[in-house]
Design a protein around this motif. Structure first.
Motif, short mmCIF file in Angstrom:
data_model
loop_
_atom_site.label_atom_id
_atom_site.label_comp_id
_atom_site.label_asym_id
_atom_site.label_seq_id
_atom_site.Cartn_x
_atom_site.Cartn_y
_atom_site.Cartn_z
N MET A 173 0.75 -1.21 -0.03
CA MET A 173 -0.08 -0.02 0.04
C MET A 173 0.91 1.19 -0.07
SD MET A 173 -1.74 -1.35 3.35
CE MET A 173 -1.28 -2.87 3.74
N SER A 174 0.20 2.08 -0.65
CA SER A 174 0.89 3.65 -0.59
C SER A 174 -0.35 4.60 -0.46
CB SER A 174 1.83 3.99 -1.90
OG SER A 174 1.07 3.66 -2.97
N SER A 175 0.24 5.78 0.03
CA SER A 175 -0.73 6.78 0.37
C SER A 175 -1.58 7.31 -0.89
CB SER A 175 -0.40 7.84 1.19
OG SER A 175 0.74 8.39 0.69
N ASP B 189 -2.51 10.58 -1.46
CA ASP B 189 -2.20 11.73 -1.61
C ASP B 189 -0.78 11.96 -1.65
OD1 ASP B 189 -1.56 11.40 0.96
OD2 ASP B 189 -2.76 12.70 2.10
N PHE B 190 0.17 11.12 -1.94
CA PHE B 190 1.30 11.20 -1.88
C PHE B 190 2.31 11.61 -0.43
CE2 PHE B 190 -0.59 12.69 -6.11
CZ PHE B 190 -0.05 11.59 -6.64
N SER B 191 1.44 11.52 0.54
CA SER B 191 2.15 11.73 1.69
C SER B 191 2.92 10.46 2.21
CB SER B 191 1.02 11.85 2.79
OG SER B 191 0.34 11.06 2.88
N PHE B 192 3.76 10.46 3.09
CA PHE B 192 4.60 9.59 3.62
C PHE B 192 3.90 8.33 4.46
CE2 PHE B 192 7.87 12.90 2.95
CZ PHE B 192 8.33 12.36 1.90
N ILE B 193 4.37 7.21 4.40
CA ILE B 193 3.78 6.35 5.38
C ILE B 193 4.46 6.46 6.77
CG2 ILE B 193 3.52 4.00 5.72
CD1 ILE B 193 1.86 4.16 3.55
N LYS C 17 -3.64 3.41 -1.97
CA LYS C 17 -3.56 2.63 -3.15
C LYS C 17 -3.22 1.33 -2.69
CE LYS C 17 -1.35 3.53 -7.17
NZ LYS C 17 0.37 3.47 -7.16
N LEU C 18 -3.80 0.25 -3.24
CA LEU C 18 -3.66 -1.17 -2.59
C LEU C 18 -3.42 -2.16 -3.90
CD1 LEU C 18 -3.63 -2.97 0.03
CD2 LEU C 18 -6.16 -3.45 -0.64
N LYS C 19 -2.25 -2.69 -3.53
CA LYS C 19 -1.96 -3.85 -4.50
C LYS C 19 -2.16 -5.28 -3.87
CE LYS C 19 0.73 -4.25 -8.63
NZ LYS C 19 2.14 -3.96 -9.29
N VAL C 20 -2.55 -6.11 -4.46
CA VAL C 20 -2.94 -7.35 -3.66
C VAL C 20 -2.30 -8.55 -4.61
CG1 VAL C 20 -4.62 -8.81 -2.59
CG2 VAL C 20 -5.08 -6.67 -2.66
N TYR C 21 -1.41 -9.32 -3.93
CA TYR C 21 -0.71 -10.57 -4.64
C TYR C 21 -1.32 -11.45 -3.89
CZ TYR C 21 2.51 -7.17 -6.33
OH TYR C 21 3.20 -6.12 -7.08
#
Ligand code: ASP
Ligand code: MG
Length: 417
Positions: A312-314, A316-320, A372-376
């Motif tokens: 996952m990443s944010s 709104d381009f903010s940091f995790i 933003k989520l990517k699932v494997y």
């Protein structure tokens, strides 16, 4: 006093029971508590009964019958004349099981599971107790539910150590041979509970701890603890000696040879653990004890398959940062994900989880709102403890594309899709 544990594979048929007897004779065993699991794949067979109970009641007697046939076939092969007493003891188990099924009102899945599945261990130990007795080996049968006291967290219950220690010391005769069940216990209302799949090793450790046993021996279908699972890896090496710490680490990363909860009670009292082959009882096998370094010093390979990687990443381009990480973790906990590996960078967070309780979709729908989520799905997680260059190269040759890699001082992990 010593503790022996025989797993399902070691007593999967009548040859297994005969072999168990031979080992006891060969080693001139006395003053020993023998902990036994359900025979072969009986626990899986009982899980089908549970599923039928909830989903397909018409099928339930078919599944129970299969189990009954298997056990009665086994005793036909085992005994020249089957005595009536044994038949009636086994019959009673099935009678009570049917009684439970027709009268139970508590529809909690895990509760029902434990009441049904626990019968596997009762059947196996009744048969083994009788077989040893018929062959002149004096032994008593103990219902381990009297001793192993737990909370009511069915299917994965937690031990009440104080009660359990008391009960074990009251009910186990330290000067003779006792046959008892692994895996099962009971709560304060005497409902049957279980300690989690493959929990018989843990039962053996609990008894050993309470009895201050001299040692525990786990009899297996492998020569001892190998540096990988022989069903997956080739050219494996037997570990002659490892420390408790090493064994705990291996079990934690998913080595299935010893149940992870087994080691700590033994370590606490420095009770040595031997893992030996039931086919070759005089061979040394592996010994697990305090402080020794792994011998031979080789990389150990572990595979966990059927995992899920979430990246996952944010949006709104903010940091995790701490705030996100703490939120993600509480969601992982809420949806009962078992976290196997994490990796984070400034803008992304990856976590490899085990979707054991099937709640991934629920989790993902919440995560998607914010990230933003990517699932494997269905990825494999490989771990090498004590890795070196060659061992990493070897893993790279395994099928699948590398999608995440991580290393610490002793551990190398790679996720492959
Ligand atoms: N019979 C149980 C199982 O198969 C417990 C065990 O074998 O340790 O999970
Ligand atoms: Mg088993």
């Amino acid at each position: 006093m010593k503790v022996f544990k025989f797993g399902g594979a070691s007593v999967k048929d009548h040859h297994g029971v005969i072999n168990l007897f031979k080992i006891i004779k060969l080693l001139k065993v006395e003053n020993t508590l023998i902990v036994v699991s359900a025979m072969g794949k009986t626990t899986n067979a009982f899980e089908k009964v549970v599923n039928a109970y909830f989903n397909d009641l018409d099928q339930i007697s078919f599944f129970i019958d299969e189990i009954k046939k298997m056990h009665f076939k086994l005793i036909e092969n085992l005994f020249k004349d089957i005595d009536e007493e044994l038949k009636s003891k086994l019959g009673k188990i099935f009678y009570e099981l049917n009684n439970f099924i027709s009268s139970n009102k508590n529809m909690n899945y895990s509760y029902v599971y434990d009441q049904i599945v626990s019968n596997g261990e009762l059947l196996s130990t009744i048969i083994i107790h009788n077989y040893l007795k018929n062959n002149g080996l004096k032994n008593s049968w103990l219902d381990s539910r009297i001793c192993i006291k737990t909370d009511s967290y069915f299917r994965d219950s937690n031990l009440d150590w104080t009660e359990t220690e008391k009960k074990i010391n009251t009910h186990v005769d330290k000067n003779s041979i006792t046959v008892t069940q692994g895996f099962i216990g009971s709560d304060s209302k005497n409902n049957t509970t279980t300690l989690g799949r493959e929990g018989s090793d843990y039962s053996a450790a609990i008894f050993a701890y309470a009895l201050n046993a001299k040692s525990v021996t786990i009899w297996k279908d492998v020569p001892g603890v190998l540096n990988g699972d022989p069903r997956i890896f080739r050219d494996l090496i037997l570990l002659n000696k490892i420390s408790y710490r090493e064994a705990i680490e291996l079990a934690f990363y998913g080595a299935s040879v010893i149940h992870p909860k087994t080691l700590q009670p033994l370590q606490r009292k420095e009770i040595p653990l031997f893992v030996k082959s039931f086919e070759d009882p005089l061979k040394e096998g592996t010994s697990v004890s305090k402080g020794i370094s792994i011998n031979p010093n080789v990389p150990c390979y572990i595979l966990k398959s059927n995992q899920v990687l979430l990246k996952m990443s944010s949006k709104d381009f903010s940091f995790i940062v701490e705030e996100n990480i703490s939120e993600i973790f509480s969601l992982l906990h809420k949806y009962q994900m078992k976290v196997e590996l994490i990796q984070n960078s400034a803008i992304s967070f990856s976590v490899c989880v085990n979707n054991k309780y099937g709640r991934l979709e629920e989790l993902n729908s919440v995560l998607k709102l914010k990230y933003k989520l990517k699932v494997y799905n269905n990825v494999e997680l490989y771990t090498i403890r004590h890795f070196n260059k060659e061992s990493i190269k070897l893993l790279n040759n395994f099928k699948g594309k590398k999608i995440l890699e991580q290393r610490t001082e002793k551990i190398y992990q790679v996720v492959k899709a």
